[in-house]
Every structure is written in structure tokens, then in C-alpha cells.
Scaffold this motif. Structure first.
Motif, PDB file in Angstrom:
ATOM      1  N   CYS A  41       6.997   3.593   0.518  1.00 30.99           N
ATOM      2  CA  CYS A  41       6.115   3.393   1.682  1.00 30.99           C
ATOM      3  C   CYS A  41       5.057   2.340   1.350  1.00 30.99           C
ATOM      4  CB  CYS A  41       5.460   4.707   2.070  1.00 30.99           C
ATOM      5  SG  CYS A  41       4.290   4.570   3.445  1.00 30.99           S
ATOM      6  N   PHE A  42       4.884   1.376   2.228  1.00 30.38           N
ATOM      7  CA  PHE A  42       3.908   0.307   2.029  1.00 30.38           C
ATOM      8  C   PHE A  42       2.479   0.849   1.971  1.00 30.38           C
ATOM      9  CE2 PHE A  42       1.050  -3.033   3.725  1.00 30.38           C
ATOM     10  CZ  PHE A  42       1.269  -4.013   2.762  1.00 30.38           C
ATOM     11  N   HIS A  43       2.232   1.950   2.676  1.00 29.73           N
ATOM     12  CA  HIS A  43       0.863   2.486   2.748  1.00 29.73           C
ATOM     13  C   HIS A  43       0.547   3.445   1.600  1.00 29.73           C
ATOM     14  CE1 HIS A  43      -2.898   4.007   4.328  1.00 29.73           C
ATOM     15  NE2 HIS A  43      -2.430   5.233   4.257  1.00 29.73           N
ATOM     16  N   CYS A  44       1.378   4.467   1.417  1.00 29.05           N
ATOM     17  CA  CYS A  44       1.029   5.505   0.431  1.00 29.05           C
ATOM     18  C   CYS A  44       1.834   5.438  -0.854  1.00 29.05           C
ATOM     19  CB  CYS A  44       1.161   6.898   1.049  1.00 29.05           C
ATOM     20  SG  CYS A  44       2.870   7.411   1.358  1.00 29.05           S
ATOM     21  N   GLY A  45       2.954   4.667  -0.876  1.00 30.32           N
ATOM     22  CA  GLY A  45       3.726   4.513  -2.103  1.00 30.32           C
ATOM     23  C   GLY A  45       4.786   5.570  -2.326  1.00 30.32           C
ATOM     24  N   ASP A  46       4.887   6.592  -1.441  1.00 26.82           N
ATOM     25  CA  ASP A  46       5.906   7.627  -1.598  1.00 26.82           C
ATOM     26  C   ASP A  46       7.287   7.068  -1.248  1.00 26.82           C
ATOM     27  OD1 ASP A  46       3.967   9.338  -2.322  1.00 26.82           O
ATOM     28  OD2 ASP A  46       4.056  10.620  -0.541  1.00 26.82           O
ATOM     29  N   ASN A  47       8.307   7.758  -1.764  1.00 24.66           N
ATOM     30  CA  ASN A  47       9.683   7.343  -1.456  1.00 24.66           C
ATOM     31  C   ASN A  47      10.023   7.676  -0.004  1.00 24.66           C
ATOM     32  OD1 ASN A  47      10.273   6.386  -4.035  1.00 24.66           O
ATOM     33  ND2 ASN A  47      10.750   8.452  -4.773  1.00 24.66           N
ATOM     34  N   SER A  75      12.587   8.826   1.570  1.00 25.58           N
ATOM     35  CA  SER A  75      13.890   9.445   1.289  1.00 25.58           C
ATOM     36  C   SER A  75      14.627   9.850   2.558  1.00 25.58           C
ATOM     37  CB  SER A  75      13.688  10.670   0.386  1.00 25.58           C
ATOM     38  OG  SER A  75      12.699  11.516   0.951  1.00 25.58           O
ATOM     39  N   ASN A  76      13.929  10.462   3.505  1.00 29.54           N
ATOM     40  CA  ASN A  76      14.600  10.967   4.712  1.00 29.54           C
ATOM     41  C   ASN A  76      14.797   9.885   5.763  1.00 29.54           C
ATOM     42  OD1 ASN A  76      14.638  13.530   3.567  1.00 29.54           O
ATOM     43  ND2 ASN A  76      12.587  14.000   4.326  1.00 29.54           N
ATOM     44  N   SER A  77      13.722   9.214   6.112  1.00 27.12           N
ATOM     45  CA  SER A  77      13.829   8.186   7.143  1.00 27.12           C
ATOM     46  C   SER A  77      12.892   7.039   6.818  1.00 27.12           C
ATOM     47  CB  SER A  77      13.478   8.779   8.516  1.00 27.12           C
ATOM     48  OG  SER A  77      12.144   9.261   8.508  1.00 27.12           O
ATOM     49  N   ILE A  78      13.285   5.839   7.239  1.00 24.01           N
ATOM     50  CA  ILE A  78      12.472   4.647   7.003  1.00 24.01           C
ATOM     51  C   ILE A  78      12.017   4.094   8.341  1.00 24.01           C
ATOM     52  CG2 ILE A  78      12.423   2.318   6.049  1.00 24.01           C
ATOM     53  CD1 ILE A  78      14.601   3.170   4.092  1.00 24.01           C
ATOM     54  N   ILE A  79      10.701   3.943   8.503  1.00 20.00           N
ATOM     55  CA  ILE A  79      10.134   3.357   9.709  1.00 20.00           C
ATOM     56  C   ILE A  79       9.628   1.970   9.338  1.00 20.00           C
ATOM     57  CG2 ILE A  79       8.343   3.602  11.483  1.00 20.00           C
ATOM     58  CD1 ILE A  79       8.398   6.638  10.834  1.00 20.00           C
ATOM     59  N   THR A  80      10.070   0.962  10.026  1.00 21.54           N
ATOM     60  CA  THR A  80       9.678  -0.410   9.691  1.00 21.54           C
ATOM     61  C   THR A  80       8.775  -1.003  10.754  1.00 21.54           C
ATOM     62  OG1 THR A  80      11.686  -1.287  10.721  1.00 21.54           O
ATOM     63  CG2 THR A  80      11.767  -0.843   8.345  1.00 21.54           C
ATOM     64  N   LEU A  81       7.866  -1.851  10.292  1.00 22.27           N
ATOM     65  CA  LEU A  81       6.954  -2.575  11.178  1.00 22.27           C
ATOM     66  C   LEU A  81       6.484  -3.820  10.436  1.00 22.27           C
ATOM     67  CD1 LEU A  81       5.231  -2.577  13.869  1.00 22.27           C
ATOM     68  CD2 LEU A  81       3.410  -1.537  12.498  1.00 22.27           C
ATOM     69  N   ASN A  82       6.615  -4.994  11.068  1.00 21.74           N
ATOM     70  CA  ASN A  82       6.205  -6.259  10.444  1.00 21.74           C
ATOM     71  C   ASN A  82       6.865  -6.452   9.076  1.00 21.74           C
ATOM     72  OD1 ASN A  82       4.570  -6.607  12.654  1.00 21.74           O
ATOM     73  ND2 ASN A  82       2.689  -5.989  11.599  1.00 21.74           N
ATOM     74  N   GLU A  83       8.165  -6.073   8.988  1.00 18.93           N
ATOM     75  CA  GLU A  83       8.950  -6.201   7.753  1.00 18.93           C
ATOM     76  C   GLU A  83       8.402  -5.336   6.620  1.00 18.93           C
ATOM     77  OE1 GLU A  83       9.145 -10.329   6.820  1.00 18.93           O
ATOM     78  OE2 GLU A  83      10.392 -10.830   8.545  1.00 18.93           O
ATOM     79  N   LYS A  84       7.678  -4.267   6.969  1.00 21.04           N
ATOM     80  CA  LYS A  84       7.148  -3.333   5.973  1.00 21.04           C
ATOM     81  C   LYS A  84       7.702  -1.948   6.253  1.00 21.04           C
ATOM     82  CE  LYS A  84       2.908  -5.961   5.175  1.00 21.04           C
ATOM     83  NZ  LYS A  84       3.406  -7.166   5.851  1.00 21.04           N
ATOM     84  N   SER A  85       7.953  -1.184   5.182  1.00 23.84           N
ATOM     85  CA  SER A  85       8.562   0.139   5.321  1.00 23.84           C
ATOM     86  C   SER A  85       7.499   1.229   5.194  1.00 23.84           C
ATOM     87  CB  SER A  85       9.628   0.337   4.232  1.00 23.84           C
ATOM     88  OG  SER A  85      10.615  -0.670   4.329  1.00 23.84           O
ATOM     89  N   PHE A  86       7.675   2.288   6.027  1.00 21.30           N
ATOM     90  CA  PHE A  86       6.745   3.418   6.000  1.00 21.30           C
ATOM     91  C   PHE A  86       7.537   4.708   5.983  1.00 21.30           C
ATOM     92  CE2 PHE A  86       4.671  -0.123   8.124  1.00 21.30           C
ATOM     93  CZ  PHE A  86       3.464  -0.211   7.426  1.00 21.30           C
ATOM     94  N   CYS A  87       6.958   5.724   5.323  1.00 20.90           N
ATOM     95  CA  CYS A  87       7.679   6.991   5.170  1.00 20.90           C
ATOM     96  C   CYS A  87       7.532   7.892   6.392  1.00 20.90           C
ATOM     97  CB  CYS A  87       7.219   7.726   3.916  1.00 20.90           C
ATOM     98  SG  CYS A  87       5.466   8.212   3.970  1.00 20.90           S
TER      99      CYS A  87
END
Length: 790
Positions: free
Chosen positions: A6-12, A14-26
Motif C-alpha cells: 500500500c502506498f499509504h500505510c505499507g501493508d501488503n 493481499s486481498n484486493s488492490i485499489i489503484t488511483l493515480n498509478e498508486k496501489s492502496f490496500c
């Protein structure tokens, strides 16, 4: 499969990836926080540290209780109906990114005017307007960006004062592992053959490896985290060589048992971390003891006038109890929360909130500690006892102070800023040498050098020396804001004194009246006007005049550096300089205060100054090392007397308005002067703020001012030279402790570089060196204290 973080918190993710502005979030929570930062142009938050955030928790309805007025009153330390101030405990604060975002909350919501982080206590102090905002909204905002406050409803406190026992747990783990590794190393120590070599050698070695894992990755993790953060910020802090030494020992030992080269250095490794933590634990305990010992809040000399059976008595603030009736004069600070009983209150809360607009209050309204009365005299009833920590927090609040430390480099920084580079250079050079001469000793040498040269002793000398001196000064009635003030006090070369109320004593002065006899009503108005002012001459004249009836003034205004004016019914009075009251200035040999009523000049009070005991002797001592100046707002009437009393080289400058004093100091600072200004804390506020060190003299009045760096009890005025001398001696003590530390380092480095010192022995010696420095500085400063007491 490559894991996405995750771009914000650094966690993996694992279940689902939410993307915004080419960045991944948990999760949507982290994506929302990123969107908040993006919308408010705060994405540089992520530049300070990668993935610094926390996952926002579901908080729907969780903080509805913060809408209740009685609970809000318990949590807020200030609430005037327009602005509230609350201090919230944020457990997630852990890095520079946290500090940055929490101190920029005003960019997320304009209703928040300011926010300050206390990194050590993990708290944030938030100022916010309550017209369109509330404490609940603040908590929800913090939670939405991953900084949910910890709030305990058991005792209505924002965060319980929990004891951090992590170092004890880590010390226990390291000690347990160290003991077992030593036990498992006995066959190697005694070179046991046969049964040991054939069957259990590898078992014992892998057991030692297993014991070392929690030591390196749990007990020693703080050193790695600190070193990493320092390197990421392009700083070489004192934990870099320690972390490097631990890592080298662990990697080298693991390789040895992995390829059966030998038993490794697991005994040295676990012993090293154990003794490092033992030294850290000792330092922590000593610091907490020192913090308790230097608690000068108990001695803080803020006095307030308490009314007991109609009699006005000066009282120390920590003696105020709930229900006490207090008299607050013009320009005095309100020391406790209370209720206004009578008088016209115009309270300036800029000291607390940063907002300079004064607020009008009427009888029955609540007044908050830290406000300054700006419109005459008021009476109030205390509704709680004073919190000394709150007053000293205000005094030390750098937001409302000119930063005098700008451009001032501390002694420790000057000496130790290149220390780590030098240590690393020596370590690499020595290791390279031993790799060619005797490779078996190279790693031992490298690790021993890094550990033996740890600059903990250097880092400790200044805080312990200055900390102990602050405590000693406090007991001797010289109250210094912080250690930096002591260091700057030792560097001054020019001392400037105000005259009235500083080198003269208010309690021994006398005054004669010349002019038209005042009527009874005029005398009453005069007495009550003087009663509301804190100026030294007003206090002196108030004490000299006969008692008169207490009346409530319709209007009161104090013109700093000029005089005071007031009205009652149809009568108006002016008290101050000749020009202020509309009189023609005449030459006078003494200080004079003129009086006019209803625009008709009445006469003047001529003061016969009584100079403080030991003044001449003090100036003769100071003239040997300092340029001495008297800056006075009075006329030249006392010029001849002062020439006889003071050394010939003393500059005597009269008719100086408050702004003139400030400009005089500013000009001489540009010429290289390091200025110590001593004044009464009221008229001299600007000069005290401009000077390198500003000392307010206290004589049973409320001189609590953000401008001063120290408060000196008037009874100790003749010992000023001793306090300055003690500050200089403290610098010498620190330098001597540096010398001792360097001697220790040089001797230790000799044995480490020549391969005669094992890392574990170095780890034992390091805390011992710290202990020796603390003992030396404590004994030396206590000796200084005994000299001051003579």
C-alpha cells in the motif's frame, strides 16, 4: 508472485488492490487519506518517509459523546466561546512525517488555526474555532488521516500516562539470551574435545544462533530503526556505528556456523546488545530522576494578589486554592481558571491562542489561565488550583517567542557533528589493515572500534550539566527557561540595566508631593488608578499613599512608557510623565510622576530613589569583563548620583522609550554585542525579547512574560555576577567532560585498533564511560552550587 504494498500505510495488498493515480492502496480508507492529502497539496508527506501512514479505522458514531458540553469541558484546556484548545494523545506518532502532517492540520481544515506536536509525549495540541467546528470534528479528522487519538473516559483524560516498559522487556530478552549463549559457549572456551566435537558441536552452535535472533531483531531493533531513519534523512547519528557493529557480528557469526568455519561471535553479540541496553536503561532512569530534580515549577515565582478579609496580600501561585478571591491588575496574567466577580475585563489570550484581539468579559463569565488583563483591575474567584506545568508550558511555548536560538550553535553540536564520520573512517581503515595482516581479527577490530567510540558520553555531558544547574539556580531563586539560555548567558559580553524597579528598590523608595492639594475624591481616584497598574513607580506610590475607599473605575488605560489614565463618574485622571498629563517639563534632579485631573494640572510626586543593596559592588565586579549600560526612561535627574555610584566606564542613557531601548539593543547586536538585558518585565518587554538573554526582576509582582528567558528574585540581584560566572563554569565542566570522553575514546581505540579488545568488553566499557561522565558533571555542578550558596 510479487507482493504489492500500500502506498499509504505499507501493508501488503493481499486481498484486493485499489489503484488511483498509478498508486496501489490496500483499502478505501488509505485511498481516502491519499485523496485528502492530494486535494490539499500535502502529498510531500510521503516524501519524508515512504508509507508512513496508518490504516484509518471505522469510527462511525464512535465519538458522539464528544458533543456533550460537560465532557468537552473536561477535555479542553481553553474555551472562550470562540476558540478551544485541546491536547490529544496520538499513539501512532513515530516519525518526521507524522510531525509534519499533524503540524499542518490547518491546511486540511481552515477552522484549525494551529497545531503543535510533542514528539516525546506523542501528543498534539490543537487550536480550533468552534463557530463551525468542534472537538469531535478534530478527532474525526485525525482519525480519517490515520492518527486516531487515544481517549480514556475513565478519568476524562486524553491518553493515560503509561509507563514505557519496552526497554525492560528488551533488556530481559537480551540478558536471558546472553546467559544461555555464554553457557553454550563453555565447551568452546575450554576447548573440549571428543564427545563435544563429534556429536553436539553443531547443535550448540545453532542453539546460539537461535538465541541471537530475538536479540538482534527484537532487543536491538531500536538501533537499526534509528540508524535507518538517520541515513534516510542524510544524517549520520550516533546509532549508525552501533547498528553496523551488531549487523557485522551477526552476519559474520552466521556465515561461520553455516559453513563450519567456527563458532562465531554470538556471545559477544548478545553481550554487546545486553550491555548497550543496560547503559540505555541507566540513562533513561537518570534522565527521569534529573527531570524530577530540576522541576523548577515548584519554585516558579509568579505572584498574584489574594484578597483575604478585604486585605490585599501577595501570594505565590501554587498556594492558590479553589474559592480564593484574586486581584488581577492591568497587564497581569490570569494564573488559574476562575469566574469574574467585578471589574471590566478585557482579556488578551494571544499568549494561549495566538489571537491578539482582546475579549470583553462581564461579571459571572469564566476566565481561563494564561489570559492577560488589559483594561484596569478586576477581581475573580479561582475555580481550580494552579497547574504549574501549564504556566511553564506557556512560558516555554516557542510559537509566541522570537527564536533566539536561530544561528546559535550549541557546544555539543559544534564538537560532535563530525564525530561519527571520524569513527567510521577509523573503523574501516583499521579493518582494512587487519584483513591483510590477520583476517581472523578484522571483524573483531571493526566491531570493537564502532562500539568503544560511541559518543554517548559526549551526548550526555551537556544535558546533565545544564539540567543540574537549572535545578540549583531554581533553588537559589533564579528561574531559567531552558538549558540553551544558560549557554547563551555564558556568551554575553554586554549587560544592559533598566533603572526604575531594576537597580532601584520599589520597597524602600519615598516620594514627596508638590502642587495643588488634591480633594478627597481625587485622592480616591488616584489611589484606585494606581491600584490597577503594575508599573514600578505606580506600585511604589500606591504603597506610600494613605488607604482610600475601593471604587470600580469606569475606564482604565495604561500607555506603556508614558503613564495611566482612568475615569470614575465624571472625573478623569492622568498620571505619568509631564508631557503625558499636559504639563511643562521642568528640570528635576529626581524621578517625578505628574498628576492632572479633568485636564487641569495638579502637581507632581518626586521620588527619592533607593538603590539596591550591593549595586556598586556588583557593577565593579562586572565591569572587568562586560560593557555596562543603564537604559532609563526617566530624565537625567539621577545622572550625578549614578556617576558617583557606578564605575566610570558605565554608559548612562536617559529619556528612552520602550522602542528606543529595543532599537539600541538591535543596533549593538549588529555590531557583534551579545546582550544581556535586565528589566522589570513590563515596559521592557520588547528589549527583553530582542536581547540574547532577557532577565525579568521579580519583586512580589506578576512578571510572568513571554519576553523573558529567566526570572531573578530581587533579593538575589547582587548575586547576578555569580550566576553568570556559574554559567561560564558550566561550559568549562562540559569541555572537561568532553576531554575525559576523548581520553577514554583514544585509549579504547588504541586497544580496539590493535586487536586487543573484544566487542563484548567494549560494550561493558561504554556504559561505564557514560556513568563516569554523569558522575563527574553532577559532582562538579553540585560544587558550583555550594559556591553560589556562600
Amino acid at each position: 508472485m510479487e507482493q504489492t504494498t500500500c502506498f499509504h500505510c505499507g501493508d501488503n495488498c493481499s486481498n484486493s488492490i485499489i489503484t488511483l493515480n498509478e498508486k496501489s492502496f490496500c483499502c478505501n480508507g488509505c485511498k481516502t487519506v491519499y485523496e485528502i492529502f492530494s486535494e490539499n497539496d500535502l502529498t510531500c508527506y510521503y516524501d519524508l518517509q515512504s508509507s508512513p501512514g496508518a490504516i484509518p479505522k471505522e469510527i462511525q458514531g464512535k465519538y458522539d459523546f464528544l458533543s456533550q458540553e460537560n465532557i468537552i469541558d473536561k477535555f479542553t484546556e481553553f474555551n472562550d466561546g470562540q476558540i478551544q484548545i485541546a491536547t490529544l494523545y496520538i499513539p501512532h506518532i513515530h516519525c518526521s512525517s507524522c510531525i509534519w502532517i499533524l503540524e499542518n492540520l490547518n491546511k486540511l481544515n481552515p477552522n484549525i488555526s494551529a497545531s503543535q506536536v510533542n514528539f516525546g509525549k506523542k501528543t498534539v495540541r490543537v487550536n480550533y474555532g468552534i463557530k463551525d467546528y468542534s472537538l469531535k470534528d478534530v478527532v474525526l479528522l485525525l482519525s480519517s488521516i490515520g492518527y486516531e487519538p487515544y481517549i480514556s473516559l475513565d478519568d476524562f483524560k486524553t491518553g493515560k500516562a503509561e509507563i514505557n516498559r519496552s526497554i525492560i522487556y528488551k533488556l530481559g530478552v537480551a540478558g536471558f539470551a546472553f546467559g544461555n549463549v555464554m553457557f553454550l559457549s563453555f565447551p568452546e572456551y575450554f576447548q573440549v574435545d571428543g564427545f563435544w566435537i563429534e556429536q553436539y558441536k553443531n547443535v550448540f552452535r545453532w542453539l546460539m544462533f537461535a538465541f541471537s535472533l530475538p536479540v538482534v531483531f527484537y532487543a536491538g531493533q531500536d538501533y537499526f530503526i534509528s540508524a535507518y531513519k538517520g541515513l534516510r534523512s542524510k544524517l549520520l547519528n550516533i546509532d549508525v556505528p552501533i547498528a553496523l557493529g551488531i549487523a557485522v557480528l551477526f552476519i559474520r557469526s552466521t556465515i561461520e556456523i553455516l559453513f563450519d568455519f567456527g563458532t562465531g561471535f554470538f556471545d559477544s553479540l548478545t553481550g554487546l546488545v545486553f550491555f548497550l541496553l543496560l547503559g540505555k536503561f541507566f540513562q533513561q532512569k537518570t534522565y527521569s530522576f534529573l527531570s524530577f530534580e530540576r522541576d523548577y515549577k515548584s519554585y516558579f515565582p509568579i505572584a498574584v494578589t489574594k484578597i483575604i478579609n478585604g486585605e490585599e496580600l501577595p501570594t505565590q501561585v501554587y498556594d492558590i486554592k479553589k474559592g480564593d478571591r484574586l486581584l488581577i491588575r492591568n497587564e497581569e496574567l490570569i494564573p488559574v481558571d476562575g469566574v469574574l466577580i467585578n471589574g471590566k475585563a478585557r482579556i488578551d489570550y494571544s499568549f494561549v491562542t495566538g489571537e491578539s484581539e482582546a475579549v470583553s468579559k462581564k461579571s459571572g463569565d469564566k476566565l481561563f489561565a494564561g489570559g492577560k488583563q488589559t483594561s484596569g483591575i478586576i477581581e475573580m474567584e479561582a475555580i481550580k488550583s494552579v497547574e504549574q506545568s501549564y504556566l511553564t508550558q506557556l512560558w516555554s511555548n516557542d510559537v509566541f517567542n522570537k527564536n533566539k536560538e536561530e544561528g546559535f550553535t550549541t557546544l555539543t553540536n559544534t564538537i560532535s557533528k563530525r564525530f561519527t564520520i571520524a569513527v567510521l573512517s577509523i573503523a574501516f581503515i583499521a579493518t582494512t589493515f587487519w584483513l591483510f595482516k590477520d583476517a581472523s581479527k578484522a571483524m573483531n577490530v571493526f566491531t570493537a572500534v564502532l562500539i568503544i567510540a560511541c559518543p554517548c558520553a559526549i551526548a550526555l555531558s551537556a544535558p546533565f550539566t545544564f539540567g543540574n544547574l537549572l535545578r540549583i539556580f531554581g533553588k537559589l531563586k533564579f528561574y531559567v527557561k531552558n538549558a540553551s539560555v544558560l549557554e547563551q548567558l555564558a556568551a554575553v559580553n554586554t549587560i544592559i540595566f533598566d533603572k526604575t524597579g531594576t537597580i532601584t528598590s520599589n520597597q524602600k523608595s519615598s516620594a514627596n508631593y508638590e502642587g495643588v492639594r488634591l480633594t478627597a475624591s481625587e485622592e480616591t481616584l488616584l489611589k484606585n488608578t494606581l491600584r490597577g497598574s503594575n508599573h514600578p513607580l505606580s506600585r511604589t506610590l500606591y504603597d506610600i499613599l494613605d488607604e482610600h475607599n475601593i471604587i470600580t473605575l469606569n475606564h482604565f488605560e495604561e500607555h506603556i512608557g508614558k503613564g495611566v489614565e482612568a475615569s470614575h463618574n465624571n472625573d478623569r485622571i492622568k498620571i505619568g510623565s509631564a508631557s503625558f498629563v499636559g504639563a511643562t517639563e521642568t528640570s528635576a534632579l529626581n524621578t517625578t510622576v505628574h498628576v492632572s485631573t479633568n485636564n487641569v494640572y495638579k502637581g507632581k510626586f518626586t521620588f527619592y530613589n533607593s538603590y539596591r543593596k550591593g549595586l556598586s559592588k556588583l557593577f565593579n565586579k562586572l565591569k572587568k569583563q562586560y560593557d555596562l549600560v543603564i537604559l532609563s526612561g526617566d530624565n537625567k535627574g539621577e545622572l550625578e548620583n549614578l556617576k558617583k555610584l557606578l564605575p566610570t566606564k558605565t554608559k548612562l542613557i536617559f529619556n528612552q522609550k520602550p522602542d528606543d531601548k529595543l532599537e539600541y539593543i538591535k543596533y549593538h547586536q549588529t555590531e557583534g554585542a551579545k546582550v544581556l538585558m535586565i528589566g522589570d518585565g513590563l515596559n521592557d518587554a520588547g528589549a527583553l525579547a530582542q536581547s540574547n538573554v532577557g532577565i525579568a526582576l521579580s519583586e512580589n509582582v506578576n512578571v510572568f512574560s513571554p519576553a523573558c528567558d529567566a526570572i531573578l528574585d530581587a533579593s538575589k540581584f547582587n548575586q547576578l555576577d555569580k550566576f553568570i560566572s556559574a554559567s561560564k563554569s558550566a561550559i568549562k565542566i562540559i569541555k572537561w567532560s568532553f576531554v575525559l570522553s576523548f581520553m577514554y575514546n583514544i585509549i579504547g581505540l588504541y586497544f580496539a585498533v590493535t586487536g586487543q579488545l573484544l566487542p563484548v568488553v567494549a560494550a561493558v566499557l561504554m556504559p561505564l564511560s557514560s556513568i563516569s561522565i554523569v558522575v563527574f558533571t553532577t559532582i562538579a555542578t553540585n560544587f558550583l552550587g555550594r559556591k553560589l550558596n556562600k
